[in-house]
Design a protein around this motif. Structure first.
Motif, PDB file in Angstrom:
ATOM      1  N   HIS A  61       2.216  -4.565   6.163  1.00 37.62           N
ATOM      2  CA  HIS A  61       1.758  -3.336   5.511  1.00 37.62           C
ATOM      3  C   HIS A  61       2.294  -3.250   4.092  1.00 37.62           C
ATOM      4  O   HIS A  61       3.073  -4.094   3.625  1.00 37.62           O
ATOM      5  N   GLY A  62       1.919  -2.181   3.406  1.00 39.62           N
ATOM      6  CA  GLY A  62       2.343  -1.974   2.035  1.00 39.62           C
ATOM      7  C   GLY A  62       3.563  -1.074   1.908  1.00 39.62           C
ATOM      8  O   GLY A  62       4.086  -0.549   2.906  1.00 39.62           O
ATOM      9  N   LEU A  63       4.008  -0.894   0.683  1.00 42.13           N
ATOM     10  CA  LEU A  63       5.152  -0.041   0.390  1.00 42.13           C
ATOM     11  C   LEU A  63       4.863   1.388   0.853  1.00 42.13           C
ATOM     12  O   LEU A  63       3.792   1.930   0.559  1.00 42.13           O
ATOM     13  N   SER A  64       5.794   1.966   1.601  1.00 41.22           N
ATOM     14  CA  SER A  64       5.740   3.332   2.149  1.00 41.22           C
ATOM     15  C   SER A  64       4.977   3.431   3.455  1.00 41.22           C
ATOM     16  O   SER A  64       4.938   4.503   4.062  1.00 41.22           O
ATOM     17  N   HIS A  65       4.381   2.329   3.934  1.00 36.19           N
ATOM     18  CA  HIS A  65       3.549   2.406   5.128  1.00 36.19           C
ATOM     19  C   HIS A  65       4.335   1.900   6.343  1.00 36.19           C
ATOM     20  O   HIS A  65       5.561   1.827   6.339  1.00 36.19           O
ATOM     21  N   GLY A 123      13.358  -1.548   5.838  1.00 38.26           N
ATOM     22  CA  GLY A 123      13.369  -0.253   5.184  1.00 38.26           C
ATOM     23  C   GLY A 123      12.167   0.605   5.500  1.00 38.26           C
ATOM     24  O   GLY A 123      11.979   1.671   4.895  1.00 38.26           O
ATOM     25  N   HIS A 124      11.342   0.176   6.459  1.00 33.29           N
ATOM     26  CA  HIS A 124      10.138   0.899   6.843  1.00 33.29           C
ATOM     27  C   HIS A 124      10.066   1.019   8.364  1.00 33.29           C
ATOM     28  O   HIS A 124      10.620   0.194   9.085  1.00 33.29           O
ATOM     29  N   GLY A 125       9.343   2.031   8.826  1.00 39.64           N
ATOM     30  CA  GLY A 125       9.091   2.163  10.252  1.00 39.64           C
ATOM     31  C   GLY A 125      10.367   2.150  11.069  1.00 39.64           C
ATOM     32  O   GLY A 125      11.320   2.877  10.806  1.00 39.64           O
ATOM     33  N   GLU A 126      10.394   1.254  12.063  1.00 39.95           N
ATOM     34  CA  GLU A 126      11.539   1.151  12.965  1.00 39.95           C
ATOM     35  C   GLU A 126      12.448  -0.030  12.631  1.00 39.95           C
ATOM     36  O   GLU A 126      13.344  -0.355  13.410  1.00 39.95           O
ATOM     37  N   ILE A 133       6.071  15.205  -3.699  1.00 43.02           N
ATOM     38  CA  ILE A 133       5.185  16.105  -2.952  1.00 43.02           C
ATOM     39  C   ILE A 133       5.491  16.042  -1.463  1.00 43.02           C
ATOM     40  O   ILE A 133       5.572  17.076  -0.781  1.00 43.02           O
ATOM     41  N   ALA A 134       5.684  14.815  -0.939  1.00 45.22           N
ATOM     42  CA  ALA A 134       5.960  14.657   0.490  1.00 45.22           C
ATOM     43  C   ALA A 134       7.237  15.374   0.888  1.00 45.22           C
ATOM     44  O   ALA A 134       7.309  16.003   1.953  1.00 45.22           O
ATOM     45  N   ARG A 187       5.583  10.569   8.044  1.00 48.31           N
ATOM     46  CA  ARG A 187       6.999  10.392   8.353  1.00 48.31           C
ATOM     47  C   ARG A 187       7.479   9.006   7.930  1.00 48.31           C
ATOM     48  O   ARG A 187       8.636   8.836   7.515  1.00 48.31           O
ATOM     49  N   GLY A 188       6.593   8.002   8.019  1.00 45.39           N
ATOM     50  CA  GLY A 188       6.942   6.673   7.552  1.00 45.39           C
ATOM     51  C   GLY A 188       7.209   6.641   6.059  1.00 45.39           C
ATOM     52  O   GLY A 188       8.121   5.945   5.592  1.00 45.39           O
ATOM     53  N   LEU A 189       6.427   7.407   5.309  1.00 41.81           N
ATOM     54  CA  LEU A 189       6.661   7.522   3.870  1.00 41.81           C
ATOM     55  C   LEU A 189       8.039   8.103   3.586  1.00 41.81           C
ATOM     56  O   LEU A 189       8.800   7.576   2.755  1.00 41.81           O
ATOM     57  N   LEU A 190       8.391   9.169   4.283  1.00 40.70           N
ATOM     58  CA  LEU A 190       9.702   9.780   4.072  1.00 40.70           C
ATOM     59  C   LEU A 190      10.824   8.820   4.428  1.00 40.70           C
ATOM     60  O   LEU A 190      11.829   8.732   3.716  1.00 40.70           O
TER      61      LEU A 190
END
Length: 256
Positions: free
Chosen positions: A17-21, A46-49, A130-131, A172-175
């Motif tokens: 996936h991409g950055l923040s996803h 640094g993403h997801g789990e 914004i998030a 939530r993945g973005l955060l």
């Protein structure tokens, strides 16, 4: 160890996936792939789990973690495909000889000036801000089509079609990825990988990409003249929601 899912039969295809996803971003196309490919969905560091990204150059650190995962899963030069940052990683892994083929959807790393990079950096900074403000009301906002359009129109042309639970998970993945986003958006180094002409490469660019605009595809064509180049009509930066059938065809064709 990086979080992953492994499903399907056939030659292995790793999706990044991409950055923040997060890896679930590929769910809209998954059922269209698993009859012909053993699909491995990965949460990047640094993403997801997955654990946090290690020190050093962020792109190099991610490539290292992915090669470790390939070894642990017994994947000997799998096909690798990715979107955005994941597309850049797919191309760099192919350049290192760690991928049998590479498919990149609107890959990162093809900006040709500091101004182009600054545009994308500012966009991520704005979305992150914004998030953070929407977080307390996110579940209620994303339950509506208007809310999903408000928060995801920067990456999808059809954000209202995303299921509310997937949209909330992506939010939530973005955060969760905010520290990693900051590290990558501070890195201005463009992609300089050189891929052997005998490694199949396909690069597909979304026509309505607001994150890495379509004109960057001309840089990709010059850098990789032996690759197959496609455009994805009606798609935003993350095209899996906008055109799952088309994206699945590109992934299957590019990994043959």
């Amino acid at each position: 160890m990086l979080a992953y899912e492994r499903v399907g039969t056939g030659e292995p295809l790793v999706l990044l996936h991409g950055l923040s996803h997060r890896r679930q971003g590929w769910y809209p196309v998954l059922d269209r792939l698993t009859a012909e490919r053993e699909v491995v969905l990965v949460d990047l560091p640094g993403h997801g789990e997955s654990p946090e990204l290690g020190p050093g150059n962020p792109v190099e650190a991610m490539r290292k973690e992915l090669r470790v995962l390939f070894d642990r899963l017994g994947l000997d030069r799998p096909h690798v495909a990715g979107n955005s940052l994941g597309g850049r990683l797919a191309l760099e892994l192919a350049a290192e000889g760690a991928a049998r083929s590479a498919v990149a959807l609107s890959p990162a790393g093809f900006w040709s000036s500091d101004a182009e990079h600054a545009y994308t950096r500012f966009l991520f900074q704005s979305i992150s801000a914004i998030a953070s403000r929407v977080e307390p009301r996110a579940e209620r906002v994303l339950a509506t089509k208007a809310g999903r359009a408000l928060l995801f129109s920067w990456i999808h042309t059809r954000p209202h079609t995303t299921l509310p639970e997937l949209a909330l998970g992506d939010f939530r993945g973005l955060l969760r990825a905010l520290p990693t986003i900051e590290r990558f958006t501070d890195d201005r180094e463009p992609l300089r990988a050189v891929i052997s002409p005998d490694v199949p490469v396909a690069i597909a660019w979304s026509r309505r990409d607001l994150v890495l605009p379509l004109y960057q595809s001309s840089v990709a064509r010059r850098r990789f003249p032996h690759a197959r180049h496609f455009r994805l009509p009606g798609c935003g930066h993350v095209p899996m929601v906008d055109a799952p059938d088309l994206v699945a065809k590109v992934l299957l064709r590019g990994s043959r």
